[in-house]
Scaffold this motif. Structure first.
Motif, mmCIF file in Angstrom:
data_model
loop_
_atom_site.group_PDB
_atom_site.id
_atom_site.type_symbol
_atom_site.label_atom_id
_atom_site.label_comp_id
_atom_site.label_asym_id
_atom_site.label_seq_id
_atom_site.Cartn_x
_atom_site.Cartn_y
_atom_site.Cartn_z
ATOM 1 N N LEU A 409 0.992 -1.106 0.001
ATOM 2 C CA LEU A 409 0.098 0.004 -0.081
ATOM 3 C C LEU A 409 0.694 1.209 -0.013
ATOM 4 N N ALA A 410 2.042 1.092 -0.023
ATOM 5 C CA ALA A 410 3.036 2.184 0.166
ATOM 6 C C ALA A 410 3.017 2.958 -1.242
ATOM 7 N N VAL A 411 2.649 2.328 -2.163
ATOM 8 C CA VAL A 411 2.578 3.088 -3.561
ATOM 9 C C VAL A 411 1.574 4.086 -3.596
ATOM 10 N N LEU A 412 0.439 3.944 -2.638
ATOM 11 C CA LEU A 412 -0.602 5.026 -2.918
ATOM 12 C C LEU A 412 -0.107 6.409 -2.371
ATOM 13 N N PRO A 413 0.493 6.431 -1.402
ATOM 14 C CA PRO A 413 0.941 7.910 -1.036
ATOM 15 C C PRO A 413 1.970 8.504 -2.128
ATOM 16 N N ALA A 414 2.594 7.534 -2.331
ATOM 17 C CA ALA A 414 3.654 8.003 -3.513
ATOM 18 C C ALA A 414 3.078 8.677 -4.647
ATOM 19 N N ILE A 415 2.052 7.879 -5.146
ATOM 20 C CA ILE A 415 1.106 8.566 -6.334
ATOM 21 C C ILE A 415 0.424 9.689 -5.907
ATOM 22 N N ALA A 416 0.032 9.933 -4.646
ATOM 23 C CA ALA A 416 -0.491 11.002 -4.038
ATOM 24 C C ALA A 416 0.377 12.364 -4.318
#
Length: 422
Positions: A409-416
């Motif tokens: 799920l760490a990919v989600l804040p990176a996308i944001a």
């Protein structure tokens, strides 16, 4: 909304005949290399567990051949940068074949040190299998880049599904030659990698990267002439575009999570009384899910954007981790479902991030940069593989899979963060 890519090659003249030929050759080589890759994955951990006598070290083979793939990714990238995709990819697969032969020799001699060295060399095949996807995108227009990548990836499916299911028959064949049963699949790996190298060396012509560079230079010359004549034309971007860091992070996370869970699943099955055939079936389903959805994934990436599918990757990997953690150890069906989700999440991440990176990097440095990104993938895979055995030994398989799923799920804040900075 269709994703718009940064135009590192957006103005390259279409070369449909050359692109079709290149894709046909890459598809052939990927079918072969997929068999080589998947066959070794199926029994690597079991062979090490048998020779080293420790579950703690069962993740070591995967760690070694992914570490070896890091070195190979640099080498293949640099050879491709200097001389083109054809010599780079062919050399990588040939090295993987040599590593397969070394694994067989180590098993026959009962030499764990030779086994570890050979697995390191065998990793070159893994790196090359991944790098081939970039060759499919070299001549593709930005709006169709993800689909070109997916065409190369999906070709791995056939070999990837067939390879693990030949684990038992090749083990039997190996026994007739006095080779330990668990080393049998590496007979298939060695032959498959060697044939893939031969196909590329003979038929990957024109070289996609060299042709793309030539066309890019022609376009720049034409644009300069037009500008001199007072009719300025847009020229391809020479600077690195956005998306490189997000693409690399997505690749690293998906690879780490996928390798950690995949590596220990055959060991988990073995400890619950299942044989090589069951492990082969689960890994075959997993590899199929890694590559078979590629055409659909490519279309989704081109249609809805790179970031949206990267986010879907993180959520799918979380679902895989939860399913694997909840599955009873004797349930081959539920573990197969978990590894199907695992493969699908990895596919979403790889196709979307490959498109991001290809969009972001100019042709002048493309192969070298792509090779360095794949080094990060290999290091992440090695970390996941090595840590997986330790975690399972200390806390159990369900803790490993659940932790890995949450990590994705760490990919989600990176996308944001990336979206907000644009």
């Amino acid at each position: 909304m269709t994703s718009t890519a940064s135009a590192s090659t957006s103005g390259i003249s279409p070369q449909p005949e050359a692109q079709r030929r290149i894709l046909a050759v890459l598809v052939t080589s990927q079918i072969l290399s997929g068999a080589g890759l998947a066959a070794g994955i199926t029994v690597g951990a079991l062979l090490a567990q048998d020779m080293l006598g420790s579950t703690d070290l069962a993740g070591l083979p995967s760690a070694l051949f992914t570490t070896g793939s890091a070195l190979a990714a640099v080498a293949v990238g640099r050879i491709s940068q200097a001389r083109g995709r054809r010599p780079g990819l062919a050399a990588g697969y040939l090295t993987g074949a040599i590593g397969s032969a070394g694994v067989i020799a180590a098993a026959v001699a009962g030499n764990p040190v030779l086994l570890l060295i050979a697995l390191f060399v065998y990793g070159a095949g893994t790196a090359t299998n991944l790098q081939a996807r970039y060759a499919g995108a070299d001549l593709a227009a930005p709006a169709h880049r993800a689909r070109a990548v997916s065409t190369v990836l999906v070709a791995t499916t056939l070999g990837g599904v067939v390879g693990p299911n030949l684990a038992a028959p090749t083990g039997t064949l190996a026994g007739t030659f006095g080779i330990p049963t668990l080393a049998g699949p590496f007979l298939l790996s060695g032959a498959a990698y060697a044939l893939a190298a031969l196909v590329l060396a003979l038929w990957l012509r024109p070289d996609p990267l060299l042709l793309a560079r030539s066309l890019d230079l022609q376009q720049r010359a034409a644009a300069a002439t037009a500008k001199t004549a007072g009719n300025p034309e847009p020229t391809p971007a020479e600077e690195r575009g956005p998306g490189l860091m997000l693409g690399a992070l997505t690749m690293v996370l998906t690879q780490l999570v996928m390798v950690a869970i995949m590596t220990m699943t055959p060991v988990h099955l073995h400890e619950h009384g299942h044989g090589t055939a069951a492990s082969g079936l689960v890994i075959a389903v997993h590899v199929g899910a890694m590559y078979l959805p590629s055409p659909l994934t490519g279309w989704l990436v081109d249609r809805y954007g790179r970031s949206a599918i990267a986010a879907a990757s993180g959520l799918t990997l979380l679902a895989a981790g939860i399913t694997a953690a909840a599955a009873p150890g004797d349930s081959v069906a539920l573990l197969a479902l978990a590894l199907t989700l695992l493969g699908l999440g990895w596919n979403f991440g790889l196709v979307s991030s490959t498109a991001m990176i290809t969009d972001a990097v100019p042709l002048a440095t493309r192969a070298k940069t792509q090779g360095m990104v794949d080094v990060s993938i290999a290091i992440a895979g090695a970390t996941g593989a090595l840590a997986s055995g330790v975690v399972v030994s200390a806390a159990g398989y369900p803790i490993l899979t659940l932790t890995a799923g949450i990590l994705s799920l760490a990919v989600l804040p990176a996308i944001a963060v990336t979206a907000s900075s644009r």
